[in-house]
Structures are given as structure tokens and as C-alpha cells.
Design an enzyme around this catalytic site. Sequence first.
Site, PDB file in Angstrom:
ATOM      1  N   ARG A  64      52.325  41.340  24.388  1.00  0.00           N
ATOM      2  CA  ARG A  64      53.210  42.298  25.043  1.00  0.00           C
ATOM      3  C   ARG A  64      52.721  42.518  26.472  1.00  0.00           C
ATOM      4  O   ARG A  64      51.773  43.261  26.704  1.00  0.00           O
ATOM      5  CB  ARG A  64      53.221  43.625  24.284  1.00  0.00           C
ATOM      6  N   ASP A  66      52.713  43.884  30.337  1.00  0.00           N
ATOM      7  CA  ASP A  66      53.060  45.162  30.950  1.00  0.00           C
ATOM      8  C   ASP A  66      54.086  44.976  32.061  1.00  0.00           C
ATOM      9  O   ASP A  66      54.410  43.850  32.470  1.00  0.00           O
ATOM     10  CB  ASP A  66      51.811  45.824  31.534  1.00  0.00           C
ATOM     11  N   ARG A 216      43.129  42.829  33.824  1.00  0.00           N
ATOM     12  CA  ARG A 216      43.252  43.480  35.128  1.00  0.00           C
ATOM     13  C   ARG A 216      42.003  44.296  35.469  1.00  0.00           C
ATOM     14  O   ARG A 216      41.631  44.426  36.640  1.00  0.00           O
ATOM     15  CB  ARG A 216      44.503  44.356  35.157  1.00  0.00           C
TER      16      ARG A 216
END
Length: 270
Positions: A64, A66, A216
Site C-alpha cells: 500500500r 502512500d 523514506r
Amino acid sequence: MGLPEAMAQGRALAMYRYALKVEYHGAPFVGWQRQVDLLSVQGTIEAALSKLERRTHNIAAAGRTDAGVHALGQIAHCDMDQEWDAFRLSEALNYHLKPHPIAITACAPAVGDFHARFSAHERRYLFRILSRRAPATHQDGLVWQVKHALDVDAMQRGADVLLGKHDFTTFRSTICQAESPVKTLDHLQISEVETAGGTEYHFDVRARSFLHNQVRSFVGTLERVGAGTWSPDDVKSALEARDRAACGPVCPPQGLYLAGVGYPQDPFSG
């Protein structure tokens, strides 16, 4: 009911399952996951499927992503009432996905108990940093732009600290829903690529699964190492702290791509 039984039952309820390789530009979307009254990748593909078989569709994906995150090789599966020629199905979906920046680049009948998420044994991510003074034009929205050069060797030394099995609490979002912060990072390789538009730094990251915002968080921290603000030893200290407050800056999503997904058997090889 255990996971294998649930997977088998879910497959039995649908006559024909197809694996889809999906490419998308993440900018217009709130992310992969369907959300009420918001534009998502999942919801957009499901709407296209409803044009082919007029009912509610519920597809599953390997990961999934972002808001703002892109995909080069997201893998999903859909269950269809009728048997479709795989090429015809991909062509029909691509027609109905217009004008959204989503493309079905491969489609194949699923074999056995294939499940896009639960059958996967590796996720591969690419992160791109562009270093140049002038504003990005062609790469705008596709890279994280910084104006300073980065020390690749220092970043790689910091990255090497993260390899292996660790408690990655420091590099985990506070809203992460994973049961455990312990993950195994298999690969984190950083390369410097000279392009016509400037210097790019590519982060190739691979693991079976990731925590929310883990990649990230890695890249934002390692960028500080490359810029000279942190040392590679600071990355080790942050990891060992097991404290989200010890993480470096979390970088923006624009440079992140779900590059590929690994399975015991390539669903598109046959």
C-alpha cells in the site's frame, strides 16, 4: 480460520483470478488504498473493472503506497466472473483507466493460490534524489531535489549499518500498524548517476516487507550523512536508540517508487 484456509476460500469464491503489473504516477492520488470520496489507485482500478463486469470489485496489492509515491512494478490481483484473455483484459482496463496516470503493463492468469500480497517474498523500492541548483522541470514530482552534492561513500557506510535483522522503531512511523518493529533489511545500495539534468542518487532497497515510512526515514537520514550533517556512526546510534525521535528527517514521497515485487514463481513468466 487460518490464513491459508482463508486464501483458499477466497479463491474458491471467484472463478478466475488474474495477476496485474501496475505502473502509476502517484501525484494525483491519496495513495494506493481505497478511501471514500478520495482518488486512490485501488479505487480507480476497481472503477475500471466495474465497467467490464458491472459489480463491486475488491482488488489486492503487494504493498500500500502512500500519497505521492509512484510505482514501476506494483503487483495486484483481481477476481473475475468470466474468463478473460489476459491481453484483452489489460487493454480494456487501460482504456477505462484514462485519463488517470495508471497503466496495466502486464496481465496473466493466476496460478494456484496466488495472492498479490501474501504470496510475495520481496518488495523492491527505488528512491531518487536529484542534486542541482536550478529547479527541476522534466523531473518535477518524480524526484526529491536537493541543491547540494552528496557523499555516496559516506551514505553507503551509513546504509550498511541498517542491513540485517533489527528493531527498526527509530525508522518507523508513529502510526505504523505492524505488529512488530523487527524487520530484516536484505539490500540497501546507493549509486550516483550523472544525467543531463544533474546528478541523481539512487537508493535500491529490498526486504520481504517494510514498516510504514521506513524507506523514506532511511533516505532522509542517509541524506543528512551525505550532506555531512550526520556521520555513519550517527546512523548506528539512531538505530540502537529504538526511538522515533532519534530518526533524521523523513524525506518527501515524490522520489519513492515501488520498483518490483518478488514471488516464488514469477506470475508473468508463463
